[in-house]
Design an enzyme around this catalytic site. Structure first.
Site, short mmCIF file in Angstrom:
data_model
loop_
_atom_site.label_atom_id
_atom_site.label_comp_id
_atom_site.label_asym_id
_atom_site.label_seq_id
_atom_site.Cartn_x
_atom_site.Cartn_y
_atom_site.Cartn_z
N SER A 26 0.59 -0.65 -0.19
CA SER A 26 0.15 -0.20 -0.10
C SER A 26 1.29 1.59 0.44
CB SER A 26 -0.59 -0.01 1.01
OG SER A 26 -1.30 1.61 1.04
N GLU A 165 2.44 0.17 11.80
CA GLU A 165 2.97 1.64 11.68
C GLU A 165 2.34 2.21 12.63
OE1 GLU A 165 3.23 -0.52 9.25
OE2 GLU A 165 5.13 -0.10 9.08
N ARG A 215 -2.31 -6.20 8.60
CA ARG A 215 -1.07 -5.92 8.80
C ARG A 215 -0.53 -5.60 9.70
NH1 ARG A 215 1.33 -1.73 4.78
NH2 ARG A 215 4.03 -1.87 5.35
N HIS A 253 5.32 5.32 12.80
CA HIS A 253 5.56 6.80 12.29
C HIS A 253 6.60 6.94 12.65
CE1 HIS A 253 3.95 5.09 8.19
NE2 HIS A 253 2.83 5.63 8.25
N GLU A 254 6.28 6.96 14.38
CA GLU A 254 7.00 8.11 14.92
C GLU A 254 8.25 7.93 15.53
OE1 GLU A 254 3.20 7.03 17.49
OE2 GLU A 254 4.52 7.82 19.25
N ALA A 311 6.99 -1.86 -2.58
CA ALA A 311 5.53 -0.89 -2.59
C ALA A 311 6.21 -0.22 -3.74
CB ALA A 311 5.37 -0.25 -1.43
N CYS A 335 13.98 1.95 -7.50
CA CYS A 335 13.79 2.26 -6.43
C CYS A 335 14.68 2.25 -5.98
CB CYS A 335 12.48 1.78 -5.94
SG CYS A 335 12.41 3.04 -4.08
N CYS A 342 8.32 10.32 -3.79
CA CYS A 342 6.91 9.44 -3.39
C CYS A 342 6.49 9.84 -2.06
CB CYS A 342 7.02 7.92 -3.41
SG CYS A 342 8.59 7.33 -3.06
N ARG A 563 25.31 29.81 6.41
CA ARG A 563 24.90 31.35 6.04
C ARG A 563 23.35 32.13 7.20
NH1 ARG A 563 26.56 34.21 0.63
NH2 ARG A 563 25.25 31.86 0.21
N ALA A 661 18.44 15.33 -9.24
CA ALA A 661 17.94 14.67 -9.86
C ALA A 661 16.53 14.23 -10.23
CB ALA A 661 18.72 12.48 -9.54
P1 NAP Z 1 22.56 23.19 -1.55
O1 NAP Z 1 20.84 22.94 -1.81
O2 NAP Z 1 21.41 24.62 -2.87
O3 NAP Z 1 23.23 23.71 -0.64
C1 NAP Z 1 24.28 25.03 -1.27
C2 NAP Z 1 24.42 25.23 0.02
O4 NAP Z 1 25.30 26.25 -0.49
C3 NAP Z 1 23.52 26.47 0.78
O5 NAP Z 1 24.08 25.65 2.15
C4 NAP Z 1 23.82 27.56 0.76
O6 NAP Z 1 23.57 28.02 2.15
C5 NAP Z 1 25.28 27.41 0.43
N1 NAP Z 1 25.72 28.69 -0.29
C6 NAP Z 1 25.13 29.31 -1.09
N2 NAP Z 1 26.25 30.00 -1.90
C7 NAP Z 1 27.48 30.39 -1.01
C8 NAP Z 1 28.26 31.10 -1.21
N3 NAP Z 1 28.15 32.00 -1.91
N4 NAP Z 1 28.91 31.31 0.13
C9 NAP Z 1 28.70 30.01 0.90
N5 NAP Z 1 27.82 29.19 0.66
C10 NAP Z 1 27.07 29.23 -0.09
O7 NAP Z 1 23.32 22.92 -3.47
P2 NAP Z 1 24.00 21.37 -3.19
O8 NAP Z 1 24.68 21.38 -1.64
O9 NAP Z 1 25.12 21.77 -3.71
O10 NAP Z 1 23.34 20.57 -3.80
C11 NAP Z 1 22.65 20.40 -4.71
C12 NAP Z 1 21.58 19.89 -5.25
O11 NAP Z 1 21.75 18.66 -5.19
C13 NAP Z 1 20.68 20.21 -4.36
O12 NAP Z 1 19.50 20.56 -4.39
C14 NAP Z 1 20.07 19.39 -3.38
O13 NAP Z 1 18.74 19.25 -2.61
C15 NAP Z 1 20.73 18.03 -4.35
N6 NAP Z 1 20.89 16.95 -3.43
C16 NAP Z 1 19.88 16.49 -2.55
C17 NAP Z 1 20.61 15.15 -2.12
C18 NAP Z 1 19.61 14.48 -0.90
O14 NAP Z 1 20.06 13.86 -0.73
N7 NAP Z 1 17.97 14.56 -1.93
C19 NAP Z 1 22.20 14.87 -1.82
C20 NAP Z 1 22.98 15.68 -2.20
C21 NAP Z 1 22.49 16.81 -2.96
P3 NAP Z 1 24.18 29.51 2.13
O15 NAP Z 1 23.45 30.34 1.39
O16 NAP Z 1 22.87 29.39 3.48
O17 NAP Z 1 25.43 29.80 3.58
FE1 SF4 Z 2 11.71 5.01 -4.68
FE2 SF4 Z 2 12.68 7.39 -4.73
FE3 SF4 Z 2 11.23 6.69 -6.68
FE4 SF4 Z 2 10.09 6.68 -4.71
S1 SF4 Z 2 10.77 8.70 -5.51
S2 SF4 Z 2 9.84 5.02 -5.50
S3 SF4 Z 2 11.63 5.92 -3.02
S4 SF4 Z 2 13.12 5.89 -6.54
#
Ligand code: NAP
Ligand code: SF4
Length: 675
Positions: A26, A165, A215, A253-254, A311, A335, A342, A563, A661
């Site tokens: 589900s 859950e 479940r 969930h908690e 799921a 996945c 999701c 910052r 992505a």
């Molecule tokens: P981001 O999420 O936009 O973070 C950039 C970081 O850099 C922020 O913490 C920002 O904080 C800082 N920053 C921005 N301008 C700056 C400057 N001029 N000087 C110093 N610090 C600065 O970008 P990212 O970490 O590079 O990630 C890229 C993308 O990949 C993101 O959208 C993220 O969602 C994705 N991603 C996702 C995951 C996930 O787990 N879902 C993992 C990896 C990457 P301040 O401006 O407050 O300093």
């Molecule tokens: Fe799996 Fe991520 Fe797709 Fe959700 S969004 S179904 S966790 S790959």
């Protein structure tokens, strides 16, 4: 013989036979709430055509007080029966079977009218529930039974009664939430009376020869949850009351232990289900982090369960089972357990989809159909945006060539896969590799193309991605400052004390990478259980280790900075951000917000706070890693424009801010569907 004999074996339930051992578990997709029942029907029928053995719908409320939220789908009227009939008919025409989940949320309902065994608010709820009196309890039972009967009238093959859950029935089972002193509280016999009575009354309502899945929470992972003896006692009582199948629930969930996130090892909880095997005579389903046919096959071959529930993998690829049966497992879109499209959507009030498959839940809107005129298409950049565009365009019959200056496909996915806990990204890159081959995409790696090379194509797609932002901090050209790219691809080894500039997704990933040493616990179940404090519920109630989490000592002393004055990690995924924060907190990572970067020197990073640049502080560091976000790499797009060659710009090359992505793949797929 098939590669997956256990998985593809039929399951005879006596009155009906499931074609294989795969249950689509589900999921709350939000589709039922759109009121577009053609769209709901197409979502499930697409998966039925993909040969899944049995599907369970998202949770459907039996009454307003038990619904997850105001406006959530219910089965309380003839109109509901008529709407759901559209779904069941379409699924049956497609050769599938489908059960409706009856979900009474109890105190988890997002409503001031929510009800529960006792008036105790959950830590993840806005509203305190009202305590039910005896009459109120009888009403809930009657409503659930009536809901089941309507499901049968709507043509469903069965119902799943949601008892895990931490939802309503689960809340009666444990003293954590049930403080009653009447016949519905106190001893375990009294506390389990409601779930058992619900199963009995549902069976009475629907009669024989109708699938009734219960479940059951096998490991609660909250204080004062069930012991495993109690789990077995309940399972036996539920069987006697008329259940056809028992499905596994893992964790409330908690609970503050991750149970489905990508950093949870694959099939991490199959051992819990296995403990119940042989204790009851009805089939048992196991669940959580099973995402490939091989993992599912192994779980069944090891006798952990009679059936597996998947799921999210059914969002990622509706044809999971059909492809496994056809020997095309490498073509199953994996996945990666990211939750980004999701669960994060569900909790953000948006319709679910899937990061790797933007068509999930958009079956009636995002159609990939053969093209009327075959075109030659150049795609520059083999990251997620470019790859998605390339394989989708090729699926439609176009002749696609993809170029990348790197020596392998994947772009930034190749950095993500280096992070401990993100091993699933390896599978995603492997899938793209299989798909470009399957679809006949010409792949030119180690190839830097210029605008001059692209004039001869009918369409040009620019997916050149991003370049790291330069934060321009005085002194940053010193030898102790590195980009996240060099850290993640292993070019540079950080020192023992590290400052990470930027606390976005990449800052978190890099910090995780830096505190980690040795094998990832995601590939080592005993170590992962130790890290999060999970143990056998037969030894300790609820499966919580008495000593609590026992993480490895951090490999480095890491300070992560931003910052902004907002909470560090606020922008991370709704359902996974807490895991990233908890994981780094366990490794003593310091998280500091509201800083100004003053300068970098041999001692480390000098910061101050506030507009007045007060309270200067030195963050001692041998290495300073820049994770300051991204800027679009539009150089090729600009050069094409200057030459008057039209092009489509997608992914990070289009918009770098908050790129992930999910957006890249969605944009690439949608563009290619229109060319
Ligand atoms: P981001 O999420 O936009 O973070 C950039 C970081 O850099 C922020 O913490 C920002 O904080 C800082 N920053 C921005 N301008 C700056 C400057 N001029 N000087 C110093 N610090 C600065 O970008 P990212 O970490 O590079 O990630 C890229 C993308 O990949 C993101 O959208 C993220 O969602 C994705 N991603 C996702 C995951 C996930 O787990 N879902 C993992 C990896 C990457 P301040 O401006 O407050 O300093
Ligand atoms: Fe799996 Fe991520 Fe797709 Fe959700 S969004 S179904 S966790 S790959």
């Amino acid at each position: 013989m098939s590669d997956y004999p256990h998985l593809l074996a039929p399951l005879d339930l006596g009155f009906t036979t499931l074609k294989n051992r795969v249950l689509m578990g589900s999921m709350h997709t939000g589709l039922e709430e759109t009121g577009d029942w053609n769209r709901v029907a197409e979502f499930y029928a697409t998966r039925a055509r993909g040969d899944v053995g049995l599907m369970v719908t998202g949770g459907i409320g039996p009454n307003p007080e038990g619904s997850v939220a105001h406006g959530a789908a219910m089965m309380t009227s003839q109109k509901d029966v008529d709407n759901h009939s559209i779904v069941t008919q379409r699924v049956h025409e497609a050769g599938g079977k489908i059960a409706m989940q009856i979900l009474h949320a109890g105190r988890y309902a997002f409503s001031p009218d929510c009800v529960a065994p006792s008036a105790i608010k959950s830590p993840i709820s806005m509203f305190a529930p009202k305590e039910l009196d005896a009459e109120g309890i009888e009403k809930q039972i009657a409503d659930i039974a009536a809901c089941a009967l309507r499901a049968k009238q709507a043509g469903y093959d069965g119902v799943e009664v949601m008892g895990s859950e931490g939802y309503f029935l689960n809340q009666f089972l444990v003293t954590h939430t049930n403080k009653r002193t009447d016949e519905w509280g106190g001893s375990y016999e009294n506390r389990m009376k409601l779930p058992v009575e619900v199963v009995r009354r549902v069976r009475e309502a629907v009669g024989p020869d109708f699938i009734l899945i219960y479940r059951l929470s096998m490991i609660d992972l909250i204080p004062n949850g069930s012991t495993f003896d109690e789990v077995v006692q309940l399972a036996k009582a539920v069987e006697a009351a008329g259940a056809t199948i028992i499905n596994t629930g893992i964790g409330w969930h908690e609970a503050r232990i991750p149970t489905i996130a990508t950093s949870v090892p694959r099939a991490a909880f199959a051992w819990v289900t296995k403990k119940l095997m042989g204790q009851v005579g009805i089939p048992i389903i196991t669940s959580n982090r099973i995402n490939t046919p091989q993992v599912a096959e192994d779980v069944l071959a090891e006798g952990c369960a009679d059936m597996v529930s998947m799921a999210r993998p059914m969002l990622a690829d509706a044809d999971f089972v059909a492809k496994a049966a056809a020997g095309k497992a490498d073509q199953i879109a994996p996945c990666i357990a990211c939750n980004q499209a999701c669960l994060d959507h569900t909790f953000g009030g948006k319709i679910s989809s899937c990061l790797v498959n933007p068509r999930a839940c958009y079956e009636t809107e995002l159609k990939v159909e053969p093209s009327h005129s075959v075109k030659t298409i150049a795609v520059v950049g083999a990251g997620p945006a470019g790859l998605s565009a390339a394989i989708t365009a090729a699926e439609r019959g176009h002749k696609v060539t993809i170029f990348d200056r790197a020596s392998e496909i994947g772009g930034q996915l190749n950095l993500a896969k280096q992070v401990a806990g993100k091993e699933e990204f390896w599978g995603l890159v492997d899938w793209y590799r299989a798909m470009v081959k399957e679809r006949g995409v010409t792949v030119n790696l180690n190839t830097e193309v210029s605008a001059n090379d692209l004039g001869g194509f009918d369409e040009v797609i620019i997916a050149t991605g991003v370049v790291p932002r330069d934060p321009q901090i005085p002194g940053q050209n010193a030898g102790n400052v590195v980009s996240y790219i060099d850290i993640l691809n292993g070019k540079v080894t950080a020192g023992k004390k590290v400052a990470v500039i930027g606390a976005g997704g990449i800052g978190f990933d890099v910090s995780e990478h830096l505190v980690h040493d040795g094998d990832s616990t995601t590939t080592n179940l005993p170590e992962w259980m130790k890290e999060w404090g999970v143990t056998d519920p037969a030894d300790h109630r609820s499966g919580l280790a008495p000593e609590g989490p026992q993480p490895h000592a951090p490999a480095r002393e890491v300070t992560m900075l931003q910052r902004k004055t907002t909470k560090v990690g606020k922008g991370l995924g709704k359902t996974t951000g807490w895991i990233h924060r908890a994981s780094l907190t366990m490794k003593n990572v310091r998280m500091i917000g509201g800083v100004n970067y003053e300068k970098i020197d041999a001692d480390g990073l000098h910061i101050s706070f506030g507009e007045a640049r007060e309270t200067p502080q030195l963050i001692e560091a041998d290495t300073i890693v820049l994770c300051a976000g991204q800027l679009s790499d539009r150089s090729l797009a600009d050069a094409l424009e200057a030459k008057g060659i039209p092009c489509h710009v997608i992914g990070g090359a289009d918009v770098a801010a908050e790129l992930d992505a999910k957006r890249a793949i969605d944009q690439g797929t949608r563009l290619a569907a229109t060319l």
